[in-house]
Design an enzyme around this catalytic site. Sequence first.
Site, PDB file in Angstrom:
ATOM      1  N   GLU A 119      -3.128  48.126  15.938  1.00 45.64           N
ATOM      2  CA  GLU A 119      -3.022  46.683  15.718  1.00 45.64           C
ATOM      3  C   GLU A 119      -1.899  46.433  14.725  1.00 45.64           C
ATOM      4  O   GLU A 119      -1.843  47.064  13.679  1.00 45.64           O
ATOM      5  CB  GLU A 119      -4.347  46.148  15.146  1.00 45.64           C
ATOM      6  CG  GLU A 119      -4.254  44.681  14.764  1.00 45.64           C
ATOM      7  CD  GLU A 119      -5.606  44.036  14.464  1.00 45.64           C
ATOM      8  OE1 GLU A 119      -6.643  44.718  14.575  1.00 45.64           O
ATOM      9  OE2 GLU A 119      -5.599  42.846  14.112  1.00 45.64           O
ATOM     10  N   GLY A 167     -12.227  39.115  16.076  1.00 42.55           N
ATOM     11  CA  GLY A 167     -12.471  39.389  14.657  1.00 42.55           C
ATOM     12  C   GLY A 167     -13.902  39.893  14.514  1.00 42.55           C
ATOM     13  O   GLY A 167     -14.797  39.453  15.235  1.00 42.55           O
ATOM     14  N   GLU A 214     -17.873  47.096   7.121  1.00 43.39           N
ATOM     15  CA  GLU A 214     -17.357  47.618   8.385  1.00 43.39           C
ATOM     16  C   GLU A 214     -15.948  48.123   8.102  1.00 43.39           C
ATOM     17  O   GLU A 214     -15.023  47.331   7.930  1.00 43.39           O
ATOM     18  CB  GLU A 214     -17.400  46.499   9.428  1.00 43.39           C
ATOM     19  CG  GLU A 214     -17.118  46.938  10.829  1.00 43.39           C
ATOM     20  CD  GLU A 214     -17.993  48.089  11.309  1.00 43.39           C
ATOM     21  OE1 GLU A 214     -19.030  48.402  10.689  1.00 43.39           O
ATOM     22  OE2 GLU A 214     -17.623  48.703  12.309  1.00 43.39           O
ATOM     23  N   HIS A 250     -19.935  56.494  14.006  1.00 42.75           N
ATOM     24  CA  HIS A 250     -20.017  56.449  15.465  1.00 42.75           C
ATOM     25  C   HIS A 250     -18.778  57.060  16.085  1.00 42.75           C
ATOM     26  O   HIS A 250     -17.672  56.949  15.561  1.00 42.75           O
ATOM     27  CB  HIS A 250     -20.236  55.016  15.977  1.00 42.75           C
ATOM     28  CG  HIS A 250     -19.154  54.048  15.587  1.00 42.75           C
ATOM     29  ND1 HIS A 250     -17.964  53.938  16.260  1.00 42.75           N
ATOM     30  CD2 HIS A 250     -19.091  53.146  14.590  1.00 42.75           C
ATOM     31  CE1 HIS A 250     -17.224  53.012  15.706  1.00 42.75           C
ATOM     32  NE2 HIS A 250     -17.864  52.511  14.675  1.00 42.75           N
ATOM     33  N   THR A 251     -18.993  57.770  17.188  1.00 42.65           N
ATOM     34  CA  THR A 251     -17.878  58.335  17.921  1.00 42.65           C
ATOM     35  C   THR A 251     -18.200  58.227  19.397  1.00 42.65           C
ATOM     36  O   THR A 251     -19.305  57.807  19.767  1.00 42.65           O
ATOM     37  CB  THR A 251     -17.625  59.802  17.498  1.00 42.65           C
ATOM     38  OG1 THR A 251     -16.410  60.257  18.089  1.00 42.65           O
ATOM     39  CG2 THR A 251     -18.764  60.725  17.935  1.00 42.65           C
ATOM     40  N   GLY A 281     -17.183  48.686  18.589  1.00 38.37           N
ATOM     41  CA  GLY A 281     -17.545  49.197  17.259  1.00 38.37           C
ATOM     42  C   GLY A 281     -18.314  48.160  16.455  1.00 38.37           C
ATOM     43  O   GLY A 281     -19.306  48.475  15.783  1.00 38.37           O
ATOM     44  N   ASP A 282     -17.896  46.909  16.531  1.00 36.81           N
ATOM     45  CA  ASP A 282     -18.568  45.828  15.789  1.00 36.81           C
ATOM     46  C   ASP A 282     -19.988  45.633  16.314  1.00 36.81           C
ATOM     47  O   ASP A 282     -20.923  45.371  15.551  1.00 36.81           O
ATOM     48  CB  ASP A 282     -17.817  44.499  15.947  1.00 36.81           C
ATOM     49  CG  ASP A 282     -16.334  44.657  15.668  1.00 36.81           C
ATOM     50  OD1 ASP A 282     -15.991  45.574  14.917  1.00 36.81           O
ATOM     51  OD2 ASP A 282     -15.546  43.874  16.218  1.00 36.81           O
TER      52      ASP A 282
HETATM   53  P1  AMP Z   1     -14.213  51.585  17.306  1.00 33.27           P
HETATM   54  O1  AMP Z   1     -13.580  52.938  17.350  1.00 33.27           O
HETATM   55  O2  AMP Z   1     -14.689  51.185  15.960  1.00 33.27           O
HETATM   56  O3  AMP Z   1     -13.496  50.525  18.051  1.00 33.27           O
HETATM   57  O4  AMP Z   1     -15.568  51.766  18.132  1.00 33.27           O
HETATM   58  C1  AMP Z   1     -15.514  52.310  19.367  1.00 33.27           C
HETATM   59  C2  AMP Z   1     -16.866  52.942  19.616  1.00 33.27           C
HETATM   60  O5  AMP Z   1     -17.344  52.381  20.821  1.00 33.27           O
HETATM   61  C3  AMP Z   1     -16.790  54.430  19.854  1.00 33.27           C
HETATM   62  O6  AMP Z   1     -17.030  55.122  18.660  1.00 33.27           O
HETATM   63  C4  AMP Z   1     -17.891  54.681  20.868  1.00 33.27           C
HETATM   64  O7  AMP Z   1     -19.084  54.991  20.180  1.00 33.27           O
HETATM   65  C5  AMP Z   1     -18.057  53.331  21.557  1.00 33.27           C
HETATM   66  N1  AMP Z   1     -17.512  53.328  22.913  1.00 33.27           N
HETATM   67  C6  AMP Z   1     -16.217  53.406  23.256  1.00 33.27           C
HETATM   68  N2  AMP Z   1     -16.067  53.396  24.592  1.00 33.27           N
HETATM   69  C7  AMP Z   1     -17.309  53.307  25.120  1.00 33.27           C
HETATM   70  C8  AMP Z   1     -17.819  53.267  26.452  1.00 33.27           C
HETATM   71  N3  AMP Z   1     -17.017  53.308  27.500  1.00 33.27           N
HETATM   72  N4  AMP Z   1     -19.172  53.164  26.625  1.00 33.27           N
HETATM   73  C9  AMP Z   1     -19.991  53.102  25.541  1.00 33.27           C
HETATM   74  N5  AMP Z   1     -19.550  53.149  24.265  1.00 33.27           N
HETATM   75  C10 AMP Z   1     -18.238  53.255  24.048  1.00 33.27           C
HETATM   76  C1  GLC Z   2      -9.793  43.308  14.767  1.00 33.76           C
HETATM   77  C2  GLC Z   2      -8.799  42.470  15.541  1.00 33.76           C
HETATM   78  C3  GLC Z   2      -9.492  41.460  16.416  1.00 33.76           C
HETATM   79  C4  GLC Z   2     -10.549  42.113  17.282  1.00 33.76           C
HETATM   80  C5  GLC Z   2     -11.461  42.998  16.430  1.00 33.76           C
HETATM   81  C6  GLC Z   2     -12.387  43.788  17.317  1.00 33.76           C
HETATM   82  O1  GLC Z   2     -10.476  42.525  13.855  1.00 33.76           O
HETATM   83  O2  GLC Z   2      -7.951  41.798  14.649  1.00 33.76           O
HETATM   84  O3  GLC Z   2      -8.542  40.804  17.215  1.00 33.76           O
HETATM   85  O4  GLC Z   2     -11.315  41.143  17.931  1.00 33.76           O
HETATM   86  O5  GLC Z   2     -10.719  43.896  15.655  1.00 33.76           O
HETATM   87  O6  GLC Z   2     -13.099  44.691  16.568  1.00 33.76           O
END
Ligand code: AMP
Ligand code: GLC
Length: 453
Positions: free
Chosen positions: A87, A111, A265, A341-342, A438-439
């Site tokens: 980003e 967001g 977060e 989380h992964t 992730g959120d």
């Molecule tokens: P972030 O890296 O914070 O955006 O969070 C992404 C998280 O979403 C990863 O750590 C996974 O646990 C989860 N995730 C990503 N892709 C998938 C998917 N296709 N199905 C289910 N969970 C997913």
């Molecule tokens: C960040 C980005 C936002 C997106 C969010 C998703 O905050 O700026 O556009 O919706 O990540 O986690």
Amino acid sequence: MAWNALYSSAFEKIRSRIRNVGRVLLAYNTNIDAVKYLDGGDLERRVEAVGKDEVFRYTDELPERIENVHQLLGSILWSIKRGKAAELFVESCSTRFYMRRWGWDELRMGGQVGIMANLLGGVYGVPVIAHVPQLSRLQAGLFKDGPIYVPRVENGKLKLLHPRDFSGDEENCVHHIYEFPRGFTVFDLKAPRENRFIGSADDYNPNVHIRPEFHEHFEEIAGEAEVAIISGLQTLTKENYHEPLETLRGHLEVLEERGVPAHLEFAFTSDEKVRKALVDMLGLFHSVGLNEVELASIMEVLGNRAIAKKLLTNDPVDPVTVTDAMFKLAEKTGVKRIHFHTYGYYLVLTGYKGEYVRDALLFAALAAAAKAKLGDVRNIDDVAKAMDVPVNERVGGVEEALAEQYGMREGIAEVNGHQLAFVPTRIVVRPKSTVGIGDTISSSAFVGEFALR
Ligand code: AMP
Ligand code: GLC
């Protein structure tokens, strides 16, 4: 018990109790996500039109911010080449104009605050108070119906209103999200997995602009909350972080006085100085949520390079290394809950014990699968239907390693006076979109715990 049975029992327990959770305060970042699902041919034509060589310069190294169309297209290619999220702030007006004309397929709530507000308030029915840096009509229209509130001050008095009743006519903070599926091919680049590049055409969230209502009435706002989730600090830089972090410190002190536990977060914070400052403040939080890249980046600033490297080498990430890293972080900062989380599994290290901690993770994994499958979770039945998504089998080795190392059973172990909880997640093979999963995970798990306490 098999995982499927644990999943359905956790879901039923949380579904029946989640409305008992008191108000959740969400601060600070809300924006509009303009999501474009990339088309290979279109992207190639755009790259050729502005000059391929100049664009490809940025596929090896991202610029710090986006100042022209070459950098925009090059950064998108950087993400595709690696299957990695990135980003960047879009500074130039002409590039913002280019992105607007390129267009989008859908406008979505964006967001961390916006996404969590819609999920917690709009889907789970948990009341939330949200910080929205700019309330335009478009932004307000993206909030779901439900107990979602923003503060407004009238004649010196604080009122809580649904964002649509705020009748704001402020600016649009638009983030352009360029999504691509696994295997997406452009020129000779092929995406190893689905992901997105985000260009933020937004002058408020990247600087963590805090509204006057939150500066002037925070004690009262905090008095309305039972728990808090803080996000949106990842875009700060060494030039602009002092003021927002001082405000945050003040907010955390007020929350602490009032006994409101706060979760951070922790999104990827590229500026090392800011990252270090956030780690230094972690002790003021009850809980933190992060993924492997974020945990590795924290190990880096704590001087644990070897662990950082190991966290990024294996796929799936070695859970014993993750646990070591979580212990280091807990010892260093005093934070009581670390949720990792992964892709494939979650782990949470807590200074307290109970099966409900694991059950909240199971609930979160269902919500994440629903989000991946649909892009938007519309109601709690969408979450229930994610039971159809199979439990990830690739992480069998992870579960075995945890059993061997810590004697873990049914996702729970006691390690050095702490509890370690684990769940294998449900992975959607062809997700609709990757933004905001992730959120969804972090907020569902954190609030899910409070539902079961
Ligand atoms: P972030 O890296 O914070 O955006 O969070 C992404 C998280 O979403 C990863 O750590 C996974 O646990 C989860 N995730 C990503 N892709 C998938 C998917 N296709 N199905 C289910 N969970 C997913
Ligand atoms: C960040 C980005 C936002 C997106 C969010 C998703 O905050 O700026 O556009 O919706 O990540 O986690």
